[in-house]
Design a protein around this motif. Structure first.
Motif, PDB file in Angstrom:
ATOM      1  N   PRO A 182      -2.847   0.792  -3.902  1.00  0.00           N
ATOM      2  CA  PRO A 182      -2.120  -0.739  -3.888  1.00  0.00           C
ATOM      3  C   PRO A 182      -1.014  -0.527  -4.647  1.00  0.00           C
ATOM      4  O   PRO A 182      -0.171  -1.431  -4.628  1.00  0.00           O
ATOM      5  CB  PRO A 182      -3.157  -1.496  -4.306  1.00  0.00           C
ATOM      6  N   GLU A 189       1.707   0.039   4.480  1.00  0.00           N
ATOM      7  CA  GLU A 189       0.945  -1.074   4.786  1.00  0.00           C
ATOM      8  C   GLU A 189       1.327  -1.797   6.155  1.00  0.00           C
ATOM      9  O   GLU A 189       0.220  -2.513   7.031  1.00  0.00           O
ATOM     10  CB  GLU A 189       1.004  -2.335   3.721  1.00  0.00           C
ATOM     11  N   GLN A 247       0.757  -1.234   0.079  1.00  0.00           N
ATOM     12  CA  GLN A 247       0.172   0.077   0.157  1.00  0.00           C
ATOM     13  C   GLN A 247       0.980   1.110   0.023  1.00  0.00           C
ATOM     14  O   GLN A 247       1.938   1.368   0.846  1.00  0.00           O
ATOM     15  CB  GLN A 247      -0.709  -0.115   1.223  1.00  0.00           C
TER      16      GLN A 247
END
Length: 429
Positions: A147, A113, A6
């Motif tokens: 993403p 992330e 991410q």
């Protein structure tokens, strides 16, 4: 099991203009442009100026009447201030994530992330970053999360252009239908890496929107544009193909060039300018741990003045041995300049390029190597770089750069260097 990547892209809004407004609050809501070298063209525009239809790169003289009518203020570029403010933003961002890529002076990518949950998720993390940067630097930023790097860049564009996102757009937080709808509303030219020529070719293939490119067959895109655009297509589908560059790859060429503030006619002034450019480029060369095998030097007259004789020429000067020594590089550059110079011309620009670069640690010795001389050179350059870092650029430089530098570029409306010069600190009244 590794987590899906991410990315967050943090971008300072109207960076140059915002830097000026931090220290000069009276410029808030004032139509403002920041001009390029020699106060030529608009390289930054406030929202008020953008609303008047002024395009990036518009020459200042072409907007003089508009400036009078709407009260547009123009400032010279203050690169010292902008560079320092950029470093401050990057320092703040490093507190949020262990992996960061400073992509440009006003943009940074982060891998989030593994840390987003510590802040309550990506949208909350984005808002905290905005608040901290605003509080500690005064600069406004927008944050895009996705993403892939390409989708994070796209999300940042949405955050900047659509108030509904309140400065932070996280594509993960949108439903699939919402993501596709936003992609359908954006022209394909908004995709990171799609320039004017590729945009035109995509339109010829009936690929008009971001969604069209996302839905295109990657194999077809590769056949037409190559692997780079294929990766872009996959990134729009959420397949991460581009990782962060923690360390920028060494440059293969280092260039330094500026237009003159006034026309130059003498060889002496050209020599000062060339020597100054060599000093700047050599410092960058040493910073990345490289050595150069050749110096390219060039001179140009003003091609826009048709009533004056024109002369543009360049010359590649090979070095006897690879070097990062400012003195050796300057000697070679000035040798080339002496061969290029022709009297009777009004020169507008000169510059140099260090080329055929290689890793200094892999330097191959020669038959006539003098280890003692090389050690003296290394120590001298290290001392020069240390002093210039501590006391400011060009504090210590070669005598060939001169003292008056009447050829230096114009910056008649430059604001003070508020954060780096003691005698230019902001004053409270």
């Amino acid at each position: 099991m590794s987590m899906a990547p991410q990315f967050a892209l943090v971008d300072v809004n109207n960076f140059y203009v915002s830097c000026e407004r931090v220290f000069q609050p009276r410029l808030e809501r004032v139509p403002l442009v920041v001009l390029s070298n020699n106060d030529g063209c608009a390289v930054a525009r406030s929202n008020e100026v953008k609303a008047l239809g002024v395009k990036m790169g518009t020459p200042w003289f072409k907007m003089k009447e508009l400036a009078i009518e709407h009260g547009i203020r123009a400032l010279s570029s203050n690169y010292t201030l902008y560079g320092d403010m950029s470093n401050r933003v990057a320092t703040i961002l490093r507190d949020f994530a262990p992996e960061i890529e400073v992509y440009s002076i006003d943009e940074s990518f982060l891998r989030i992330e593994t840390v987003a949950h510590l802040y309550g998720g990506a949208p909350a993390m984005g808002q905290i970053m905005r608040e901290r940067i605003a509080q500690w630097t005064g600069l406004p930023v927008c944050v895009g999360c996705g993403p892939t790097k390409t989708l994070a860049k796209l999300a940042n564009h949405l955050a900047k252009k659509n108030p509904v996102f309140d400065g932070v757009c996280d594509l993960h937080a949108l439903s699939r239908q919402e993501r596709l709808q936003w992609m359908h509303q954006l022209e394909v030219g908004e995709v990171w890496g799609v320039g004017r020529r590729i945009h035109a070719r995509l339109q010829a293939m009936n690929i008009e929107t971001v969604l069209d490119l996302r839905n295109a067959r990657p194999a077809d895109i590769r056949a037409q544009f190559g692997v780079v655009m294929e990766r872009t297509c996959n990134e729009l589908r959420g397949i991460s193909c581009l990782d962060l560059e923690d360390i920028a790859p060494p440059k293969q060429q280092i260039m330094s060039s500026r237009s003159f503030g006034a026309a130059v006619t003498s060889l002496a002034e050209l020599r000062e300018a060339v020597s100054t450019h060599v000093g700047s480029a050599a410092e960058k060369l040493r910073t990345q741990g490289s050595v150069a095998a050749a110096v390219h030097v060039f001179v140009q007259t003003n091609r826009f003045k048709n009533d004056e004789p024109q002369y543009n020429a360049g010359l590649l000067v090979p070095l006897a041995d690879v070097s990062d020594d400012t003195l050796a590089l300057t000697e070679s550059a000035l040798l080339g300049l002496n061969l290029l110079f022709k009297p009777g011309y009004r020169y507008k620009k000169t510059g140099i390029m260090l080329t055929l670069l290689s890793d200094k640690t892999a330097r191959q010795g020669t038959l006539f190597d003098d280890p003692a001389a090389r050690a003296r050179s290394s120590n001298l350059m290290a001392a020069m770089d240390t002093l210039n870092r501590q006391y400011g650029r060009h504090t210590l430089r070669t005598g060939a750069t001169g003292t008056t530098q009447r050829w230096a570029m114009r910056a008649e409306n430059r604001s003070p260097r508020f954060t780096t010069q003691w005698n230019e600190l902001p004053e409270a009244h």
